[in-house]
Design a protein around this motif. Structure first.
Motif, short mmCIF file in Angstrom:
data_model
loop_
_atom_site.label_atom_id
_atom_site.label_comp_id
_atom_site.label_asym_id
_atom_site.label_seq_id
_atom_site.Cartn_x
_atom_site.Cartn_y
_atom_site.Cartn_z
N ALA A 54 -95.30 -9.90 65.26
CA ALA A 54 -96.55 -9.24 65.66
C ALA A 54 -97.06 -8.34 64.55
O ALA A 54 -98.26 -8.34 64.23
CB ALA A 54 -96.31 -8.43 66.94
N ALA A 92 -100.54 -8.63 62.40
CA ALA A 92 -101.48 -7.63 62.92
C ALA A 92 -102.73 -7.51 62.08
O ALA A 92 -103.84 -7.39 62.60
CB ALA A 92 -100.79 -6.28 63.05
N TRP A 113 -103.01 -6.39 72.63
CA TRP A 113 -102.27 -7.04 71.55
C TRP A 113 -100.80 -6.65 71.61
O TRP A 113 -99.90 -7.50 71.65
CB TRP A 113 -102.89 -6.66 70.21
CG TRP A 113 -102.16 -7.19 69.01
CD1 TRP A 113 -101.25 -6.53 68.23
CD2 TRP A 113 -102.27 -8.51 68.46
NE1 TRP A 113 -100.79 -7.32 67.22
CE2 TRP A 113 -101.39 -8.56 67.34
CE3 TRP A 113 -103.00 -9.64 68.78
CZ2 TRP A 113 -101.25 -9.70 66.54
CZ3 TRP A 113 -102.86 -10.78 67.99
CH2 TRP A 113 -101.99 -10.80 66.90
N TRP A 133 -97.23 -8.95 73.08
CA TRP A 133 -96.04 -9.20 72.26
C TRP A 133 -94.79 -8.59 72.90
O TRP A 133 -93.72 -9.20 72.90
CB TRP A 133 -96.25 -8.65 70.85
CG TRP A 133 -97.16 -9.48 70.00
CD1 TRP A 133 -98.45 -9.23 69.67
CD2 TRP A 133 -96.83 -10.74 69.40
NE1 TRP A 133 -98.97 -10.24 68.88
CE2 TRP A 133 -97.99 -11.17 68.70
CE3 TRP A 133 -95.70 -11.54 69.37
CZ2 TRP A 133 -98.02 -12.37 67.98
CZ3 TRP A 133 -95.74 -12.73 68.66
CH2 TRP A 133 -96.88 -13.14 67.98
#
Length: 718
Positions: free
Chosen positions: A359, A363, A488, A492
């Motif tokens: 992640a 990003a 987001w 994850w």
């Protein structure tokens, strides 16, 4: 801040006084004094060890560019703990934690960390300190006072008394604490063939050995008139409380680390300082108030070290201001140490941390070239894998040297059986896997076990000792994944939690305690749900506060029911001596008292049959874990049932091996026989035939549920 700390200390004292007197004949003052003694006197070496870990972290992280890391203090504590556990294991394996010299080395290692911490604190105090969050934002931590009171009170109780879900801490009595005893006697941390658990990494047990030696405990003395108690049992067994305080401290560290994980994640999402600090504190309180945290954390187990280190690895994965190579090295170090504490960290934290690394690697893909991001991600994952493996090399080498299989008792089919045979390996494997299909596994995640006699025991997420954490986590996941600011990160983290559940469902035998690594992602999702709801965050924070109160109420309710009719604090003032038999008025009906203190039993080698929880037996004994074979088992195999004078030959073999006494735990032997896990030749019938024909009864203990033990003296050769 000083006023807040004073209020917390006063509240903790009052809470301990109340908790320590639940169901007890003594009053609140006596209970408070007993717990304070356990925390400050018996626990002094444990707190010194944990403080030293922060000092070691300060030393080691000075080698890395982490100036821009906002959670550097949490990282120092975790990296230092990982390093110190590894050092303790290495010293024990090398035999450098033995004798007077071993005590000096053990003290020196702790002192180095403490000195480093003092220097670091002095330097820190001279700098101008400005905080972005108001100090009142930390006041939410005061809600953790009742849970901490239960944790410290339970950790002050002698091992073997509390927590029915753990059979009174059976694992601690049979190997977490018993193995350091054996290592003290042997002079080194080494695998032993009578206990398969000694082949696990044992980094936390190495810390217990470190503390025992540094505090002055030693091997049994052969001197006439010497105190029969030795090692962890010396001085009334107070070092047993030290080990429990060590794990309780790790539970506190785990809760604080998860709180900082929430703060760091909320910072990623652009949440203002006060809100993220409150969210972190509330999650820390919920983590501490979850009954499983206190049940496990107050025993001399190893789970909370795994949770603290695994949560720290998750923190490293999302912490800003770290270069890819630094992030990869630190993640590998922390996950490797978590596996050293408990190997199941490989199943639960490796996938969760890997997901977060990916992640972070993706990003900023919209502002950074994909090729550069891919290189950084490969560097992080590659270094994490290499360093994590290196952290486990001492364990792998130790096992390979002693049995040929570096991961024994795993992979016995391909890497070797070590000292076992195929039947033992199959019994181990069958007891550590679940035979049901996918539908049954999923059902046990949320529904009671139909094979439980009471019909209401949960093996999964709805076990009573989770209280309401999992339902709250499910709601928090929906909230965190539905809001734009936290979607987001929430997705994850939810993916990491999902992988943990898959690992639990497919790679374990479905015990609720094995879900403890989920404390970190669930806590993070609850924190993100508070941080991401905008103007409604005050309402949600209030609801999370209600959850913290509900968790605490469930914890106190469970604690108040422990100890049976006597209550949870019935032996708090007596301490471990209540189990060694030191205070027994009549040794004629107390097996431990007779074996430990009766002059006729001193120095006489005893064969223990049926019982594996032998922590409180101080004399020369042979004991085995459920899975390992004893001298009795080997003799029964050598002289099969077709042998005419089988029991005579077995007795002669035992006498030749130096045994004079046999202690039999009849109820435990019968339970193991029913389970099919024990040596199939050591049955109640075979043992009854041996002791009735070849032994003399020493203690007038009837074979009944209330007095299941009996002690027998082997007859000499004619």
């Amino acid at each position: 801040m000083t006023a807040l700390l004073a209020l917390g200390v006063a509240g903790l004292g009052a809470a301990i006084a109340i908790v320590s007197s639940i169901g007890a004949e003594h009053g609140p003052v006596d209970g408070l004094i007993a717990v304070i003694a356990g925390v400050l006197i018996d626990g002094a070496w444990a707190w010194a060890y944990l403080a030293s870990a922060f000092g070691w972290g300060w030393l080691l992280l000075g080698l890395f560019p982490i100036e821009r890391a906002r959670e550097a203090t949490a990282l120092r504590g975790a990296v230092g703990l990982a390093a110190l556990l590894t050092i303790s294991h290495a010293l024990g394996w090398a035999g450098w934690l033995a004798g007077a010299g071993g005590r000096g080395i053990g003290i020196a290692v702790i002192a180095i960390g403490l000195l480093s911490l003092i220097v670091a604190l002095v330097r820190w105090s001279r700098r101008a300190r400005t905080g972005t969050a108001p100090r009142w934002a930390h006041a939410a931590w005061l809600a953790a006072v009742p849970a901490i009171a239960v944790l410290l009170t339970a950790a002050s109780a002698p091992p073997g008394w509390l927590w029915a879900s753990e059979a009174g801490g059976y694992d601690a009595l049979s190997y977490h604490l018993r193995l350091p005893q054996d290592w003290i006697a042997a002079g080194a941390l080494t695998p032993v063939e009578h206990c398969v658990y000694s082949y696990l990494p044992g980094y936390v047990e190495a810390a217990m050995l470190h503390l025992a030696v540094a505090s002055g405990s030693g091997p049994p003395s052969a001197a006439i008139g010497a105190d029969p108690m030795w090692g962890l049992l010396e001085d009334g067994g107070r070092r047993l409380i030290t080990t429990q305080m060590l794990h309780a401290g790790m539970a506190l560290l785990a809760a604080w680390t998860i709180a900082r994980l929430v703060v760091a994640s909320a910072r990623h999402c652009g949440v203002r300082p006060a809100t993220r600090e409150i969210a972190g504190a509330l999650v820390g309180v919920i983590t501490l108030a979850t009954p499983w945290t206190v049940v496990v954390g107050s025993l001399a187990y190893n789970e909370m070290a795994m949770v603290a280190l695994g949560a720290s690895a998750m923190l490293v994965a999302i912490e800003r201001g770290l270069r890819p190579w630094v992030r990869g090295v630190l993640v590998g170090l922390l996950v490797g140490a978590a596996c050293g504490a408990k190997p199941t960290a490989m199943l639960f934290f490796t996938p969760a941390v890997t997901v977060l690394l990916v992640a972070v690697g993706l990003a900023d893909a919209h502002t950074t070239p994909i090729a550069s991001r891919a290189r950084g991600l490969l560097v992080m994952l590659g270094l994490a894998g290499v360093i994590g493996t290196v952290m486990l090399v001492p364990w792998l080498a130790r096992n390979a040297a002693h049995g040929g299989n570096p991961v024994f008792p795993a992979m016995t089919g391909s890497l070797g059986l070590a000292h076992w045979d195929e039947a033992q390996s199959e019994r181990w494997d069958s007891a550590h896997r679940f035979e049901g299909g996918a539908a049954e596994r999923l059902r046990l995640l949320v529904w009671p076990d139909p094979d439980d006699p009471a019909g209401d025991r949960h093996r999964g997420a709805l076990h009573a000792q989770w209280a309401w954490l999992w339902p709250a986590g499910a709601i928090a996941t929906l909230v965190a994944c539905s809001r734009r600011s936290t979607r987001w990160m929430g997705l994850w983290v939810a993916a990491g939690l999902g992988l943990q559940l898959v690992a639990w469902l497919t790679l374990t035998h479905l015990q609720s305690r094995f879900l403890l690594p989920a404390l970190a992602p669930i806590g993070l999702l609850i924190g993100l749900s508070i941080a991401g709801v905008g103007k409604a965050r005050l309402v949600l924070a209030t609801l999370v506060g209600v959850l913290a109160v509900a968790q605490t109420w469930q914890l106190i309710t469970i604690f108040s029911r422990e100890g049976g009719p006597a209550g949870p604090n019935a032996v708090l003032l007596l301490g471990p001596s209540a189990f060694t038999g030191a205070g027994a008025e009549d040794r004629s009906f107390n097996a431990r008292a007779w074996l430990n203190f009766e002059p006729r039993a001193r120095g006489r080698r005893t064969l223990v049959v049926g019982e594996s929880a032998t922590l409180y037996l101080a004399g020369p004994i042979e004991w085995t874990s459920t899975w390992d074979r004893s001298t009795l088992g080997r003799l029964l195999r050598a002289h099969g049932p077709e042998t005419f004078d089988r029991t005579d030959r077995v007795r002669e073999g035992l006498v030749d091996a130096g045994f004079e006494l046999i202690l039999v735990d009849w109820s435990e032997l019968a339970r193991l026989q029913r389970s099919g896990w024990h040596d199939p030749l050591i049955t109640t019938e075979a043992v009854a035939e041996l002791v009735s024909s070849q032994c003399e009864l020493v203690l007038p203990l009837a074979r009944s549920e209330s007095t299941p033990w009996s002690i027998h003296r082997l007859r000499d050769k004619p």
